[in-house]
Scaffold this active site. Sequence first.
Site, PDB file in Angstrom:
ATOM      1  N   TYR A 195       0.841  -1.214   0.000  1.00  0.00           N
ATOM      2  CA  TYR A 195       0.000   0.000   0.000  1.00  0.00           C
ATOM      3  C   TYR A 195       0.872   1.259   0.000  1.00  0.00           C
ATOM      4  N   LEU A 233       5.939 -10.596  -1.971  1.00  0.00           N
ATOM      5  CA  LEU A 233       4.532 -10.685  -2.376  1.00  0.00           C
ATOM      6  C   LEU A 233       3.660 -11.386  -1.328  1.00  0.00           C
ATOM      7  N   ARG A 279       1.676 -10.158   0.847  1.00  0.00           N
ATOM      8  CA  ARG A 279       0.312  -9.622   0.910  1.00  0.00           C
ATOM      9  C   ARG A 279      -0.577 -10.201  -0.173  1.00  0.00           C
ATOM     10  N   ARG A 288       1.786  -6.064   8.721  1.00  0.00           N
ATOM     11  CA  ARG A 288       1.450  -4.822   9.401  1.00  0.00           C
ATOM     12  C   ARG A 288       0.051  -4.724  10.010  1.00  0.00           C
ATOM     13  N   THR A 323       5.794   2.676  14.304  1.00  0.00           N
ATOM     14  CA  THR A 323       4.380   2.996  14.402  1.00  0.00           C
ATOM     15  C   THR A 323       4.086   3.770  15.684  1.00  0.00           C
ATOM     16  N   SER A 343      -0.720  -4.741  20.585  1.00  0.00           N
ATOM     17  CA  SER A 343      -0.925  -5.998  19.845  1.00  0.00           C
ATOM     18  C   SER A 343       0.443  -6.634  19.612  1.00  0.00           C
ATOM     19  N   TYR A 402       1.591  -7.345  16.842  1.00  0.00           N
ATOM     20  CA  TYR A 402       2.175  -6.579  15.721  1.00  0.00           C
ATOM     21  C   TYR A 402       2.882  -5.328  16.256  1.00  0.00           C
ATOM     22  N   HIS A 403       2.163  -4.527  17.060  1.00  0.00           N
ATOM     23  CA  HIS A 403       2.778  -3.294  17.565  1.00  0.00           C
ATOM     24  C   HIS A 403       4.017  -3.622  18.401  1.00  0.00           C
ATOM     25  N   LYS A 460       7.197  -3.983  16.422  1.00  0.00           N
ATOM     26  CA  LYS A 460       7.841  -2.704  16.072  1.00  0.00           C
ATOM     27  C   LYS A 460       8.711  -2.201  17.224  1.00  0.00           C
ATOM     28  N   LEU A 517     -10.334   4.814   8.903  1.00  0.00           N
ATOM     29  CA  LEU A 517     -10.963   5.794   8.012  1.00  0.00           C
ATOM     30  C   LEU A 517     -11.226   5.214   6.617  1.00  0.00           C
ATOM     31  N   TYR A 573     -15.806   0.778  17.051  1.00  0.00           N
ATOM     32  CA  TYR A 573     -15.546  -0.225  18.090  1.00  0.00           C
ATOM     33  C   TYR A 573     -15.669   0.420  19.475  1.00  0.00           C
TER      34      TYR A 573
HETATM   35  P1  NAD Z   1       1.340  -3.657   3.132  1.00  0.00           P
HETATM   36  O1  NAD Z   1       1.015  -4.947   3.800  1.00  0.00           O
HETATM   37  O2  NAD Z   1       0.407  -3.125   2.105  1.00  0.00           O
HETATM   38  O3  NAD Z   1       2.783  -3.749   2.470  1.00  0.00           O
HETATM   39  C1  NAD Z   1       3.855  -4.444   3.038  1.00  0.00           C
HETATM   40  C2  NAD Z   1       4.629  -5.090   1.892  1.00  0.00           C
HETATM   41  O4  NAD Z   1       5.763  -5.780   2.446  1.00  0.00           O
HETATM   42  C3  NAD Z   1       3.800  -6.109   1.132  1.00  0.00           C
HETATM   43  O5  NAD Z   1       3.905  -5.898  -0.256  1.00  0.00           O
HETATM   44  C4  NAD Z   1       4.402  -7.460   1.533  1.00  0.00           C
HETATM   45  O6  NAD Z   1       4.316  -8.424   0.508  1.00  0.00           O
HETATM   46  C5  NAD Z   1       5.835  -7.069   1.861  1.00  0.00           C
HETATM   47  N1  NAD Z   1       6.489  -7.939   2.851  1.00  0.00           N
HETATM   48  C6  NAD Z   1       6.025  -8.310   4.067  1.00  0.00           C
HETATM   49  N2  NAD Z   1       6.932  -9.109   4.672  1.00  0.00           N
HETATM   50  C7  NAD Z   1       7.980  -9.227   3.830  1.00  0.00           C
HETATM   51  C8  NAD Z   1       9.229  -9.916   3.884  1.00  0.00           C
HETATM   52  N3  NAD Z   1       9.562 -10.669   4.942  1.00  0.00           N
HETATM   53  N4  NAD Z   1      10.069  -9.812   2.844  1.00  0.00           N
HETATM   54  C9  NAD Z   1       9.742  -9.062   1.750  1.00  0.00           C
HETATM   55  N5  NAD Z   1       8.584  -8.398   1.634  1.00  0.00           N
HETATM   56  C10 NAD Z   1       7.709  -8.474   2.674  1.00  0.00           C
HETATM   57  O7  NAD Z   1       1.567  -2.595   4.322  1.00  0.00           O
HETATM   58  P2  NAD Z   1       1.644  -1.009   4.254  1.00  0.00           P
HETATM   59  O8  NAD Z   1       0.353  -0.465   4.731  1.00  0.00           O
HETATM   60  O9  NAD Z   1       2.208  -0.576   2.970  1.00  0.00           O
HETATM   61  O10 NAD Z   1       2.698  -0.739   5.415  1.00  0.00           O
HETATM   62  C11 NAD Z   1       4.084  -0.639   5.123  1.00  0.00           C
HETATM   63  C12 NAD Z   1       4.855  -0.383   6.412  1.00  0.00           C
HETATM   64  O11 NAD Z   1       4.380   0.819   7.034  1.00  0.00           O
HETATM   65  C13 NAD Z   1       4.701  -1.487   7.449  1.00  0.00           C
HETATM   66  O12 NAD Z   1       5.934  -1.701   8.093  1.00  0.00           O
HETATM   67  C14 NAD Z   1       3.706  -0.913   8.423  1.00  0.00           C
HETATM   68  O13 NAD Z   1       3.891  -1.450   9.704  1.00  0.00           O
HETATM   69  C15 NAD Z   1       4.019   0.561   8.386  1.00  0.00           C
HETATM   70  N6  NAD Z   1       2.857   1.402   8.742  1.00  0.00           N
HETATM   71  C16 NAD Z   1       1.701   1.329   8.014  1.00  0.00           C
HETATM   72  C17 NAD Z   1       0.614   2.125   8.373  1.00  0.00           C
HETATM   73  C18 NAD Z   1      -0.706   2.065   7.637  1.00  0.00           C
HETATM   74  O14 NAD Z   1      -1.687   2.668   8.115  1.00  0.00           O
HETATM   75  N7  NAD Z   1      -0.780   1.396   6.489  1.00  0.00           N
HETATM   76  C19 NAD Z   1       0.732   2.997   9.458  1.00  0.00           C
HETATM   77  C20 NAD Z   1       1.933   3.041  10.180  1.00  0.00           C
HETATM   78  C21 NAD Z   1       2.991   2.235   9.803  1.00  0.00           C
HETATM   79  N1  USQ Z   2     -11.368   0.834  14.749  1.00  0.00           N
HETATM   80  C1  USQ Z   2     -12.745   1.008  14.785  1.00  0.00           C
HETATM   81  N2  USQ Z   2     -13.465   0.504  13.741  1.00  0.00           N
HETATM   82  C2  USQ Z   2     -12.903  -0.150  12.690  1.00  0.00           C
HETATM   83  C3  USQ Z   2     -11.511  -0.312  12.657  1.00  0.00           C
HETATM   84  C4  USQ Z   2     -10.776   0.185  13.710  1.00  0.00           C
HETATM   85  O1  USQ Z   2     -13.297   1.589  15.717  1.00  0.00           O
HETATM   86  O2  USQ Z   2     -13.644  -0.592  11.799  1.00  0.00           O
HETATM   87  C5  USQ Z   2     -10.541   1.402  15.826  1.00  0.00           C
HETATM   88  C6  USQ Z   2      -9.653   0.404  16.547  1.00  0.00           C
HETATM   89  O3  USQ Z   2     -10.311  -0.194  17.634  1.00  0.00           O
HETATM   90  C7  USQ Z   2      -8.481   1.281  16.973  1.00  0.00           C
HETATM   91  C8  USQ Z   2      -8.410   2.345  15.900  1.00  0.00           C
HETATM   92  O4  USQ Z   2      -9.648   2.300  15.206  1.00  0.00           O
HETATM   93  O5  USQ Z   2      -8.776   1.914  18.180  1.00  0.00           O
HETATM   94  C9  USQ Z   2      -7.292   2.155  14.895  1.00  0.00           C
HETATM   95  O6  USQ Z   2      -7.433   0.879  14.289  1.00  0.00           O
HETATM   96  P1  USQ Z   2      -6.965   0.633  12.784  1.00  0.00           P
HETATM   97  O7  USQ Z   2      -7.398  -0.725  12.391  1.00  0.00           O
HETATM   98  O8  USQ Z   2      -7.373   1.775  11.933  1.00  0.00           O
HETATM   99  O9  USQ Z   2      -5.392   0.757  12.915  1.00  0.00           O
HETATM  100  P2  USQ Z   2      -4.320  -0.128  13.719  1.00  0.00           P
HETATM  101  O10 USQ Z   2      -4.814  -1.469  14.039  1.00  0.00           O
HETATM  102  O11 USQ Z   2      -3.830   0.689  14.864  1.00  0.00           O
HETATM  103  O12 USQ Z   2      -3.164  -0.286  12.663  1.00  0.00           O
HETATM  104  C10 USQ Z   2      -2.935   0.621  11.592  1.00  0.00           C
HETATM  105  C11 USQ Z   2      -2.064  -0.083  10.569  1.00  0.00           C
HETATM  106  C12 USQ Z   2      -0.716  -0.393  11.212  1.00  0.00           C
HETATM  107  C13 USQ Z   2      -0.118   0.877  11.762  1.00  0.00           C
HETATM  108  C14 USQ Z   2      -1.050   1.557  12.741  1.00  0.00           C
HETATM  109  C15 USQ Z   2      -0.581   2.934  13.161  1.00  0.00           C
HETATM  110  O13 USQ Z   2      -2.691  -1.279  10.126  1.00  0.00           O
HETATM  111  O14 USQ Z   2       0.144  -0.952  10.220  1.00  0.00           O
HETATM  112  O15 USQ Z   2       1.093   0.576  12.413  1.00  0.00           O
HETATM  113  O16 USQ Z   2      -2.308   1.788  12.073  1.00  0.00           O
HETATM  114  S1  USQ Z   2      -0.855   3.245  14.867  1.00  0.00           S
HETATM  115  O17 USQ Z   2      -2.237   2.919  15.174  1.00  0.00           O
HETATM  116  O18 USQ Z   2      -0.593   4.648  15.072  1.00  0.00           O
HETATM  117  O19 USQ Z   2       0.063   2.424  15.627  1.00  0.00           O
END
Ligand code: NAD
Ligand code: USQ
Length: 398
Positions: free
Chosen positions: A11, A33, A35, A100, A144, A179, A181-182, A185, A239, A255
Amino acid sequence: MRILILGGDGYLGWPQAIYLSQKGYDVAVFDNLARRHFDLKHGIDSLLPIQSLQRRIERWAELTGKQITKYHGDATDYKALAHAFQEFEPDAVVHFAEQRAAPYSMIDREHAVYTQYNNVIGTLNVLYAIKEFAPSCHLVKLGTMGEYGTPNIDIEEGFIEIEHKGRRDVLPFPKQPGSFYHLSKVHDSHNIMFCCRIWGIRATDLNQGVVYGAETYETALDPELATRFDYDQIYGTALNRFCIQAATGYPLTVYGSGNQTRGYINIKDTVRCIELAIESQPASGEYRVFNQITEWFSINDLAAQVERVGTRMGLSVQREVVSNPRVESENHYYNVVHTRLLDLGLQPHLLDDAELESMIALTLKHRDRIDQRLILPTVNWRKAENEVAMVERIPTPA
Ligand code: NAD
Ligand code: USQ
């Protein structure tokens, strides 16, 4: 400069690749790949149709004449990573390549282990590859905001000055992630900071908030350059999900109390923030942390904005209170320091009605691709073993 983008098919990684390419950087993408495999296995799909990574790169070259190098590899496979580092010789590596989704990491033990293995070992390999093959390469790592959790004090930018029993020190800001996941990080951050100290690696840890938006200026140039847009219960973020829910008449899934507050950033600002980080290289051995958000909202704030804009567009938008599947504080203090990227020149795209309208309009255009069965959350933080089948049982959309 030569920039290696790990996770360059995702993304954020794909828009980043073409943004930097457009700016004249020499770009390579590296991705396993994972995802796309997840989507295939579980019958889910991006709202916007996306091309294969190969086709995206070809289309970019057709339109701009600019080449992007592609590596198919897994960051947990040191040989594959080493090959990319040795051949491409990056000046900076932007590391997006992680699992992620917080809900994914909370499905059960297997998914928690995969998430932490993939993320922590992948990052450790990146650190070793920099040490071994590119010691002056700048690591720009996606962290994050959720690493900090929701403490009852202001969240500082990575570090906090503490006075304790008459002595003072500047220490990493306390981490209270929500989580597995978090948590991955947080583990990454510790490993990166340690490697900066012992090997003199230069690194920027970007504690990014929740990203929203479906397009950047570059992805909007051609449908074949579109990036993925997730709305399902695992990968869809708040969002983005609310926009597709408004477009399909599905009640907005708030939620719990909906007072949970998070930092947000437009995808157009994400790509710029990474460029700003690359341009302002840290010193050898320096470990920097930037809070990569531009504003914050409660879930109720977001729902109200989507309701207002959606209604104005003639949609019938309702809100549904869903029992919170997560263990998280629903009423808490939230104030985040986020000045470092602004100081470097970030000019934020703040969330406004025009942005929301364009996101909802885009989802309306692709409404036929939305499978409502993917929306309702079934992963519950309180259960050690959620039914893995809850994802696998979802039939592939017709
Ligand atoms: P995404 O899942 O769309 O993209 C991640 C990409 O990494 C995918 O194409 C996947 O195939 C690749 N990947 C995963 N593991 C791999 C591995 N071991 N080797 C090679 N490729 C691998 O996620 P995104 O939303 O683009 O997020 C990218 C980064 O940004 C993540 O580290 C995520 O934690 C961070 N981030 C995302 C958000 C968000 O809201 N999307 C917010 C904060 C931080
Ligand atoms: N939430 C709702 N309704 C929904 C989805 C989520 O109320 O349909 C709430 C969740 O309970 C949470 C908040 O929205 O309180 C955020 O949830 P989210 O799913 O939008 O985001 P999150 O799980 O925190 O993860 C996302 C990305 C992750 C990134 C993170 C940034 O997937 O990769 O690291 O946002 S942060 O939250 O700042 O750590």
